[in-house]
Design a protein around this motif. Structure first.
Motif, PDB file in Angstrom:
ATOM      1  N   GLU A 103     -23.503   6.388  -0.824  1.00 39.00           N
ATOM      2  CA  GLU A 103     -23.691   6.209  -2.247  1.00 39.00           C
ATOM      3  C   GLU A 103     -22.664   5.198  -2.761  1.00 39.00           C
ATOM      4  O   GLU A 103     -21.471   5.328  -2.516  1.00 39.00           O
ATOM      5  CB  GLU A 103     -23.521   7.531  -2.981  1.00 39.00           C
ATOM      6  N   VAL A 104     -23.149   4.203  -3.456  1.00 31.89           N
ATOM      7  CA  VAL A 104     -22.269   3.179  -4.008  1.00 31.89           C
ATOM      8  C   VAL A 104     -21.549   3.729  -5.232  1.00 31.89           C
ATOM      9  O   VAL A 104     -22.180   4.250  -6.146  1.00 31.89           O
ATOM     10  CB  VAL A 104     -23.081   1.932  -4.384  1.00 31.89           C
ATOM     11  N   GLN A 105     -20.247   3.608  -5.223  1.00 29.08           N
ATOM     12  CA  GLN A 105     -19.465   4.051  -6.369  1.00 29.08           C
ATOM     13  C   GLN A 105     -18.346   3.056  -6.663  1.00 29.08           C
ATOM     14  O   GLN A 105     -17.773   2.454  -5.751  1.00 29.08           O
ATOM     15  CB  GLN A 105     -18.857   5.430  -6.106  1.00 29.08           C
ATOM     16  N   LEU A 106     -18.062   2.915  -7.943  1.00 34.97           N
ATOM     17  CA  LEU A 106     -16.948   2.104  -8.401  1.00 34.97           C
ATOM     18  C   LEU A 106     -16.096   2.966  -9.315  1.00 34.97           C
ATOM     19  O   LEU A 106     -16.627   3.721 -10.133  1.00 34.97           O
ATOM     20  CB  LEU A 106     -17.450   0.882  -9.181  1.00 34.97           C
ATOM     21  N   GLN A 107     -14.799   2.820  -9.181  1.00 35.35           N
ATOM     22  CA  GLN A 107     -13.897   3.591 -10.043  1.00 35.35           C
ATOM     23  C   GLN A 107     -12.802   2.683 -10.569  1.00 35.35           C
ATOM     24  O   GLN A 107     -11.980   2.179  -9.798  1.00 35.35           O
ATOM     25  CB  GLN A 107     -13.274   4.745  -9.274  1.00 35.35           C
ATOM     26  N   ALA A 108     -12.808   2.484 -11.857  1.00 34.93           N
ATOM     27  CA  ALA A 108     -11.777   1.672 -12.492  1.00 34.93           C
ATOM     28  C   ALA A 108     -10.606   2.557 -12.901  1.00 34.93           C
ATOM     29  O   ALA A 108     -10.796   3.701 -13.319  1.00 34.93           O
ATOM     30  CB  ALA A 108     -12.347   0.955 -13.710  1.00 34.93           C
ATOM     31  N   SER A 109      -9.408   2.021 -12.781  1.00 34.01           N
ATOM     32  CA  SER A 109      -8.204   2.753 -13.170  1.00 34.01           C
ATOM     33  C   SER A 109      -7.127   1.755 -13.570  1.00 34.01           C
ATOM     34  O   SER A 109      -7.288   0.539 -13.385  1.00 34.01           O
ATOM     35  CB  SER A 109      -7.710   3.636 -12.021  1.00 34.01           C
ATOM     36  N   GLY A 110      -6.030   2.276 -14.073  1.00 34.97           N
ATOM     37  CA  GLY A 110      -4.893   1.435 -14.399  1.00 34.97           C
ATOM     38  C   GLY A 110      -4.702   1.141 -15.872  1.00 34.97           C
ATOM     39  O   GLY A 110      -3.741   0.466 -16.255  1.00 34.97           O
ATOM     40  N   GLY A 111      -5.608   1.626 -16.694  1.00 30.86           N
ATOM     41  CA  GLY A 111      -5.454   1.410 -18.123  1.00 30.86           C
ATOM     42  C   GLY A 111      -4.301   2.208 -18.695  1.00 30.86           C
ATOM     43  O   GLY A 111      -3.701   3.049 -18.026  1.00 30.86           O
ATOM     44  N   GLY A 112      -3.984   1.923 -19.939  1.00 34.00           N
ATOM     45  CA  GLY A 112      -2.904   2.628 -20.605  1.00 34.00           C
ATOM     46  C   GLY A 112      -2.604   1.982 -21.936  1.00 34.00           C
ATOM     47  O   GLY A 112      -3.334   1.089 -22.396  1.00 34.00           O
ATOM     48  N   GLU A 113      -1.521   2.418 -22.532  1.00 32.40           N
ATOM     49  CA  GLU A 113      -1.090   1.863 -23.809  1.00 32.40           C
ATOM     50  C   GLU A 113       0.126   0.986 -23.580  1.00 32.40           C
ATOM     51  O   GLU A 113       1.113   1.429 -22.974  1.00 32.40           O
ATOM     52  CB  GLU A 113      -0.771   2.980 -24.805  1.00 32.40           C
ATOM     53  N   VAL A 114       0.035  -0.238 -24.048  1.00 30.93           N
ATOM     54  CA  VAL A 114       1.135  -1.187 -23.878  1.00 30.93           C
ATOM     55  C   VAL A 114       1.399  -1.904 -25.190  1.00 30.93           C
ATOM     56  O   VAL A 114       0.539  -1.944 -26.078  1.00 30.93           O
ATOM     57  CB  VAL A 114       0.838  -2.220 -22.770  1.00 30.93           C
ATOM     58  N   PRO A 132       2.203  -5.379 -27.413  1.00 29.00           N
ATOM     59  CA  PRO A 132       1.809  -6.796 -27.327  1.00 29.00           C
ATOM     60  C   PRO A 132       2.787  -7.577 -26.467  1.00 29.00           C
ATOM     61  O   PRO A 132       4.005  -7.384 -26.556  1.00 29.00           O
ATOM     62  CB  PRO A 132       1.854  -7.251 -28.787  1.00 29.00           C
ATOM     63  N   GLY A 133       2.228  -8.434 -25.629  1.00 22.04           N
ATOM     64  CA  GLY A 133       3.048  -9.208 -24.712  1.00 22.04           C
ATOM     65  C   GLY A 133       3.223  -8.556 -23.348  1.00 22.04           C
ATOM     66  O   GLY A 133       3.707  -9.201 -22.410  1.00 22.04           O
ATOM     67  N   GLY A 134       2.822  -7.310 -23.232  1.00 20.42           N
ATOM     68  CA  GLY A 134       2.960  -6.595 -21.974  1.00 20.42           C
ATOM     69  C   GLY A 134       1.879  -6.954 -20.974  1.00 20.42           C
ATOM     70  O   GLY A 134       0.988  -7.775 -21.255  1.00 20.42           O
ATOM     71  N   SER A 135       1.959  -6.319 -19.813  1.00 24.05           N
ATOM     72  CA  SER A 135       1.015  -6.596 -18.721  1.00 24.05           C
ATOM     73  C   SER A 135       0.474  -5.295 -18.143  1.00 24.05           C
ATOM     74  O   SER A 135       1.129  -4.242 -18.222  1.00 24.05           O
ATOM     75  CB  SER A 135       1.705  -7.382 -17.603  1.00 24.05           C
ATOM     76  N   LEU A 136      -0.688  -5.384 -17.570  1.00 23.46           N
ATOM     77  CA  LEU A 136      -1.292  -4.276 -16.842  1.00 23.46           C
ATOM     78  C   LEU A 136      -2.040  -4.832 -15.647  1.00 23.46           C
ATOM     79  O   LEU A 136      -2.521  -5.975 -15.687  1.00 23.46           O
ATOM     80  CB  LEU A 136      -2.285  -3.508 -17.722  1.00 23.46           C
ATOM     81  N   ILE A 150      -3.679  -8.484 -16.047  1.00 19.31           N
ATOM     82  CA  ILE A 150      -3.752  -8.923 -17.442  1.00 19.31           C
ATOM     83  C   ILE A 150      -2.337  -9.121 -17.953  1.00 19.31           C
ATOM     84  O   ILE A 150      -1.542  -8.186 -17.977  1.00 19.31           O
ATOM     85  CB  ILE A 150      -4.472  -7.896 -18.330  1.00 19.31           C
ATOM     86  N   ASN A 151      -2.027 -10.336 -18.354  1.00 17.65           N
ATOM     87  CA  ASN A 151      -0.700 -10.668 -18.871  1.00 17.65           C
ATOM     88  C   ASN A 151      -0.778 -10.997 -20.357  1.00 17.65           C
ATOM     89  O   ASN A 151      -1.840 -11.344 -20.877  1.00 17.65           O
ATOM     90  CB  ASN A 151      -0.119 -11.849 -18.104  1.00 17.65           C
TER      91      ASN A 151
END
Length: 127
Positions: free
Chosen positions: A1-12, A14-18, A83-84
């Motif tokens: 079964e094909v699955q994709l899982q996105a992660s790594g988001g959060g609250e930052v 302005p000017g920060g990176s993720l 993302i910078n």
């Protein structure tokens, strides 16, 4: 079964990176074109960054050029979005999507070009 899982988001601030991650299972991610999309509150989903399977070509939307970088780790079947210099207008739920179809450049940003979608990860940019 094909699955994709996105992660790594959060609250930052302005000017920060993720760095967002899109982990693929059930298929070999290097054989697929991967797209990152985002959807801000009250707005339509838009494509921001793409990695084409045929030639590993990277394409960014004009709105994120110079700040977003897509990359792939084949050994981990994971695609990343660095993302910078995050700005409040980058606040959105970010999704990754995949297709095995060969896409022309003009089709990369089309939501309908992708066959598989993961659940999103929320990025909030706020001071």
């Amino acid at each position: 079964e094909v699955q994709l899982q996105a992660s790594g988001g959060g609250e930052v601030q302005p000017g920060g990176s993720l760095r967002l991650s899109c982990a693929a299972s059930g298929f070999t991610s290097r054989d697929y074109t991967i797209g990152w999309f985002r959807q801000a509150p009250g707005k339509e989903r838009e494509g921001v960054s793409f990695l084409r399977n045929a030639d590993n070509k990277r394409v960014n939307a004009d709105s994120v050029k110079g700040r977003f970088t897509i990359s792939r780790d084949n050994a981990k079947s994971t695609v990343y979005l660095q993302i910078n210099n995050l700005q409040p207008e980058d606040t959105a739920v970010y999704f990754c999507a995949a297709t095995k179809r060969s896409l022309i450049l003009s089709s990369l940003r089309a939501i309908g070009s992708y066959d598989y979608w993961g659940r999103g990860t929320l990025v909030t940019v706020s001071s």
